[in-house]
Scaffold this motif. Structure first.
Motif, PDB file in Angstrom:
ATOM      1  N   ARG A  25       0.890  -1.258  -0.267  1.00  0.00           N
ATOM      2  CA  ARG A  25       0.062  -0.131   0.066  1.00  0.00           C
ATOM      3  C   ARG A  25       0.614   1.136   0.111  1.00  0.00           C
ATOM      4  NH1 ARG A  25      -3.513   2.863  -1.248  1.00  0.00           N
ATOM      5  NH2 ARG A  25      -4.505   4.215   0.251  1.00  0.00           N
ATOM      6  N   GLN A  28       2.286   1.942  -3.331  1.00  0.00           N
ATOM      7  CA  GLN A  28       1.326   2.585  -4.394  1.00  0.00           C
ATOM      8  C   GLN A  28       1.316   4.133  -3.933  1.00  0.00           C
ATOM      9  OE1 GLN A  28      -2.737   1.035  -4.762  1.00  0.00           O
ATOM     10  NE2 GLN A  28      -2.029  -0.975  -4.473  1.00  0.00           N
ATOM     11  N   VAL A  29       0.985   4.428  -2.517  1.00  0.00           N
ATOM     12  CA  VAL A  29       1.005   5.670  -2.471  1.00  0.00           C
ATOM     13  C   VAL A  29       2.205   6.519  -2.997  1.00  0.00           C
ATOM     14  CG1 VAL A  29       0.797   7.593  -0.638  1.00  0.00           C
ATOM     15  CG2 VAL A  29      -0.347   5.507  -0.648  1.00  0.00           C
ATOM     16  N   ALA A  31       4.339   5.817  -5.461  1.00  0.00           N
ATOM     17  CA  ALA A  31       4.011   5.567  -6.727  1.00  0.00           C
ATOM     18  C   ALA A  31       2.980   6.680  -7.431  1.00  0.00           C
ATOM     19  CB  ALA A  31       3.803   4.327  -7.252  1.00  0.00           C
ATOM     20  N   ALA A  32       1.890   6.846  -6.669  1.00  0.00           N
ATOM     21  CA  ALA A  32       1.125   7.724  -7.108  1.00  0.00           C
ATOM     22  C   ALA A  32       1.829   9.148  -7.154  1.00  0.00           C
ATOM     23  CB  ALA A  32      -0.195   7.664  -6.222  1.00  0.00           C
ATOM     24  N   TYR A  33       2.379   9.430  -6.063  1.00  0.00           N
ATOM     25  CA  TYR A  33       2.773  10.776  -5.670  1.00  0.00           C
ATOM     26  C   TYR A  33       3.997  11.170  -7.061  1.00  0.00           C
ATOM     27  CZ  TYR A  33       0.573  11.523  -1.493  1.00  0.00           C
ATOM     28  OH  TYR A  33      -0.434  12.123  -0.588  1.00  0.00           O
ATOM     29  N   PHE A  35       4.008   9.794 -10.002  1.00  0.00           N
ATOM     30  CA  PHE A  35       3.073   9.998 -11.273  1.00  0.00           C
ATOM     31  C   PHE A  35       2.585  11.324 -11.239  1.00  0.00           C
ATOM     32  CE2 PHE A  35       2.522   5.230 -11.281  1.00  0.00           C
ATOM     33  CZ  PHE A  35       3.494   4.976 -12.387  1.00  0.00           C
ATOM     34  N   VAL A  36       1.990  11.863 -10.385  1.00  0.00           N
ATOM     35  CA  VAL A  36       1.482  13.326  -9.958  1.00  0.00           C
ATOM     36  C   VAL A  36       2.515  14.251 -10.258  1.00  0.00           C
ATOM     37  CG1 VAL A  36      -0.214  14.578  -8.597  1.00  0.00           C
ATOM     38  CG2 VAL A  36      -0.627  12.405  -9.115  1.00  0.00           C
TER      39      VAL A  36
ATOM     40  N   ALA B 122      -2.743   8.109 -11.993  1.00  0.00           N
ATOM     41  CA  ALA B 122      -2.635   8.009 -10.692  1.00  0.00           C
ATOM     42  C   ALA B 122      -3.895   8.549  -9.878  1.00  0.00           C
ATOM     43  CB  ALA B 122      -1.566   8.947 -10.068  1.00  0.00           C
ATOM     44  N   PHE B 123      -4.615   9.705 -10.333  1.00  0.00           N
ATOM     45  CA  PHE B 123      -5.802   9.997  -9.855  1.00  0.00           C
ATOM     46  C   PHE B 123      -7.040   8.946  -9.917  1.00  0.00           C
ATOM     47  CE2 PHE B 123      -4.177  14.446 -10.566  1.00  0.00           C
ATOM     48  CZ  PHE B 123      -4.177  14.723  -8.945  1.00  0.00           C
ATOM     49  N   LEU B 126      -4.810   5.106  -8.360  1.00  0.00           N
ATOM     50  CA  LEU B 126      -3.839   4.876  -7.264  1.00  0.00           C
ATOM     51  C   LEU B 126      -4.513   5.910  -6.184  1.00  0.00           C
ATOM     52  CD1 LEU B 126      -0.501   5.107  -9.048  1.00  0.00           C
ATOM     53  CD2 LEU B 126      -1.732   2.729  -8.476  1.00  0.00           C
ATOM     54  N   HIS B 127      -4.940   5.054  -4.995  1.00  0.00           N
ATOM     55  CA  HIS B 127      -5.588   6.141  -4.187  1.00  0.00           C
ATOM     56  C   HIS B 127      -4.453   6.511  -3.319  1.00  0.00           C
ATOM     57  CE1 HIS B 127      -9.427   4.961  -5.918  1.00  0.00           C
ATOM     58  NE2 HIS B 127      -8.957   3.895  -5.834  1.00  0.00           N
ATOM     59  N   PHE B 128      -4.653   7.985  -3.036  1.00  0.00           N
ATOM     60  CA  PHE B 128      -3.537   8.482  -2.124  1.00  0.00           C
ATOM     61  C   PHE B 128      -3.954   9.717  -1.371  1.00  0.00           C
ATOM     62  CE2 PHE B 128      -2.134  11.853  -4.827  1.00  0.00           C
ATOM     63  CZ  PHE B 128      -2.928  11.545  -6.090  1.00  0.00           C
ATOM     64  N   PRO B 129      -3.514   9.796  -0.148  1.00  0.00           N
ATOM     65  CA  PRO B 129      -3.927  10.905   0.581  1.00  0.00           C
ATOM     66  C   PRO B 129      -3.783  12.172  -0.188  1.00  0.00           C
ATOM     67  CG  PRO B 129      -2.131   9.720   1.799  1.00  0.00           C
ATOM     68  CD  PRO B 129      -2.426   9.097   0.612  1.00  0.00           C
ATOM     69  N   GLY B 130      -4.686  13.048  -0.044  1.00  0.00           N
ATOM     70  CA  GLY B 130      -4.668  14.352  -0.737  1.00  0.00           C
ATOM     71  C   GLY B 130      -5.000  14.409  -2.189  1.00  0.00           C
TER      72      GLY B 130
END
Lengths: 314, 309
Positions: A25, A28-29, A31-33, A35-36, B122-123, B126-130
């Motif tokens: 998890r 994943q977080v 990785a998400a950051y 990508f953004v 990602a949005f 991939l779930h992420f805080p914020g």
């Protein structure tokens, strides 16, 4: 790498995502950051920072003596009392109230006609209406400027051949209408495609039943199809609001042909441009641009709100 | 994949439809209506005639422009001479403008589509805080008028001596908030969660999942955002107008507008008229061709943006 940690999850067939392993998890977080982040960095640098800088600038004034001084809201007070700015905003409001309904109305009618399945040459018609969107706004303005023109414009030529006075497209009274025509020409097709796509995703069953009950094509369009595409209509309306208040290309190009008709404040955008780059009044221009953004936000919000109201009522 | 409801998203329309899922298309309801067709064709004439005029006018010499009817050809076809004039005037600066436009548009569009694809994915997946907050901020930015940005951006750029360079046009064009929105909606429909989970179970890193699985699924959405970013940069006038001073960096829009201003002022030679017209035609053709060939992309893309809210 950490295959073993994930392995137990694979044993349960149903949705292992619901209870992801902690490290998985976390990865994943992260990785998400990642990508953004690239987008968001550019977003910060090219939108957020300039926006705040613009707000900051608008609070100052450059003086001949004493350099730049903080003046608080003085630039905004000046803008609200500035006939050039207010005149431009009102002109755009008029533009909005006349041109946008015509443009979206045409787009909707065309979309409904295409969706009715009763047209020959569907593809040709759809493309023919859309193609002006591919023409850059500047080129469209330039081209229509020549078409409107008194010398070799076809309108003037036809009028001359018929012995009629030539239509004064670039005169004071006609100019706004002439610009409306250029914008309409360029954007009906774009809006038509959005609405057409929305119409195509309306489930057929919804109106097959109505047809069986004897409802005609027009009645089906009015009572079923148009309500079904309300979200798309709202989207196109808001884009049109944003586009209208930012009008710049067309007036700036036609200005060369009719300098006496289109003044520095013909549109708010033109005014901000002239203030910043001709008069060198950067701070005041920043305030004008900021106010314009505010006007756009308010009008978009009002449009959205009234659409929601209507939704609730029906 | 076709059996899952996700695939029925409008975004996924470009893919082959499953025979067992008759989503599309209602049987054509009724016979073609001749009157409706004629009415629509008359409207099409309104949209096409100005372009016909442009084509016709670009085949005329400057004298014929004034002496012959606009919507029909003159006796002698002058297109080649006009093209030569366009490309040789002012030491062939038009070719530089064309090159600049292509370069600015392609670089900005690839960059914008790439950034929007990564962020949109990602949005969506991939779930992420914020995440929701960031996304709302980005959506809000769609409403910010470009002028409110262009003037301060110009000032900021001039501080770091970026004005009057190609970067001054490219950097602001890399941000496409609407592209992120579009890609989020698209990724939502086109990337099944089960596929991601399977890849994760197999031990693939998130980056590897993105590059080897997700990108392929998002390709049509990517092309859509690319195409719209391309058009936006190709057509951009305001930004390069304020950022650039040196004619050798101009894109077509700014260059042609300058020629038009010169010809309208009547100071230059009159031959500018046919040059501006022919130059306009040249700058319109690439995009028209691109739209004709990439129809399925822009149509499904507009569908994605318009249908979903």
């Amino acid at each position: 790498m950490s295959t073993h940690t994930a392995a137990p999850a694979a044993l349960t067939d149903e949705a292992p995502a619901r209870r992801p392993h902690g490290s998985l998890r976390r990865r994943q977080v992260i990785a998400a950051y990642c990508f953004v982040a690239p987008f968001f960095l550019v977003f910060l640098a090219m939108i957020v920072v300039p926006l705040f800088y613009s707000g900051y600038l608008s609070l100052f004034r450059e003086q001949l003596v004493g350099g730049t001084v903080f003046v608080g809201m003085a630039n905004y007070v000046r803008a609200i009392g500035d006939p050039s700015f207010i005149g431009g905003v009102l002109r755009m409001a008029r533009f909005l109230l006349i041109q946008v309904p015509i443009m979206l109305g045409l787009a909707l009618v065309f979309a409904l006609a295409l969706d009715s399945g009763r047209l020959r040459l569907q593809r040709f018609i759809r493309l023919g209406i859309f193609i002006p969107y591919a023409v850059p706004g500047v080129i469209a303005a330039l081209m229509w400027g020549y078409l409107y023109g008194p010398d070799f414009g076809p309108f003037a030529q036809v009028a001359r051949a018929l012995g009629l006075p030539r239509p004064p497209f670039l005169s004071n009274d006609w100019m706004l209408g002439s610009i409306m025509n250029i914008v309409t020409w360029g954007f009906v097709g774009y809006n038509m495609i959005i609405l057409y796509a929305a119409l195509r995703s309306v489930p057929t069953e919804l109106y097959e039943a109505a047809r069986v009950d004897g409802a005609g094509e027009l009645r089906v369009a009015w009572s079923i199809k148009i309500p079904a595409v309300r979200p798309a209509l709202l989207l196109t309306t808001i884009f049109s609001v944003i586009g209208t208040f930012q009008l710049f290309n067309e007036p700036n190009l036609l200005r060369n042909l009719a300098p006496n008709v289109i003044g520095v404040g013909y549109t708010p955008n033109l005014y901000a441009y002239n203030l910043a780059f001709i008069n060198q009044e950067i701070n005041y221009a920043a305030a004008i641009a900021f106010l314009l953004g505010f006007v756009i936000m308010v009008v978009s919000y009002v449009v959205q709100l009234s659409a929601q109201r209507r939704e609730r009522r029906s | 994949m076709t059996s899952r409801p996700l695939a029925a998203e409008p975004a996924a329309r470009t893919r082959v439809e499953a025979p067992d899922a008759p989503r599309r298309r209602r049987s054509v309801s009724g016979r073609p209506n001749v009157i409706l067709t004629i009415a629509l064709l008359a409207c099409v004439a309104y949209f096409l005639l100005p372009l016909v005029w442009l084509v016709v006018a670009s085949t005329k010499s400057n004298a014929d422009l004034f002496s012959t009817f606009g919507l029909w050809f003159a006796d002698d076809v002058n297109l080649v001479e006009n093209l030569r004039d366009v490309f040789t005037f002012q030491n062939g600066i038009f070719a530089a403008w064309l090159r600049n436009t292509v370069a600015y548009a392609v670089i900005s569009a690839v960059g914008a589509a790439g950034l929007a694809t990564a962020a949109g994915y990602a949005f969506a997946k991939l779930h992420f805080p914020g995440g929701n907050l960031l996304f709302s901020i980005i959506l809000g930015a769609i409403m910010v008028p470009t002028t409110a940005l262009a003037i301060p951006t110009y000032l900021l750029f001039s501080k770091v001596e970026l004005t009057d360079t190609p970067l001054a046009v490219i950097l602001p064009s890399l941000v496409s908030p609407f592209g992120v929105y579009l890609m989020r909606v698209y990724a939502d429909g086109a990337v099944p969660d089960s596929l991601l989970e399977a890849a994760r179970v197999d031990g693939a890193s998130e980056l590897r999942i993105f590059t080897s699985v997700v990108l392929r699924l998002l390709a049509p959405g990517f092309v859509t955002v690319l195409l719209f970013a391309l058009v936006a940069t190709w057509n951009n006038y305001f930004l390069p107008l304020i950022m650039l001073n040196s004619p050798e960096y101009f894109p077509l829009t700014v260059g042609l507008a300058q020629w038009q201003a010169t010809s309208a002022a009547g100071s230059g030679s009159q031959a500018l008229f046919s040059m501006v017209i022919t130059g306009s035609l040249v700058s319109v053709i690439p995009l028209v061709v691109a739209f004709l060939f990439l129809q399925r992309y822009w149509q499904s893309g507009l569908a994605t943006g318009g249908v979903k809210q």
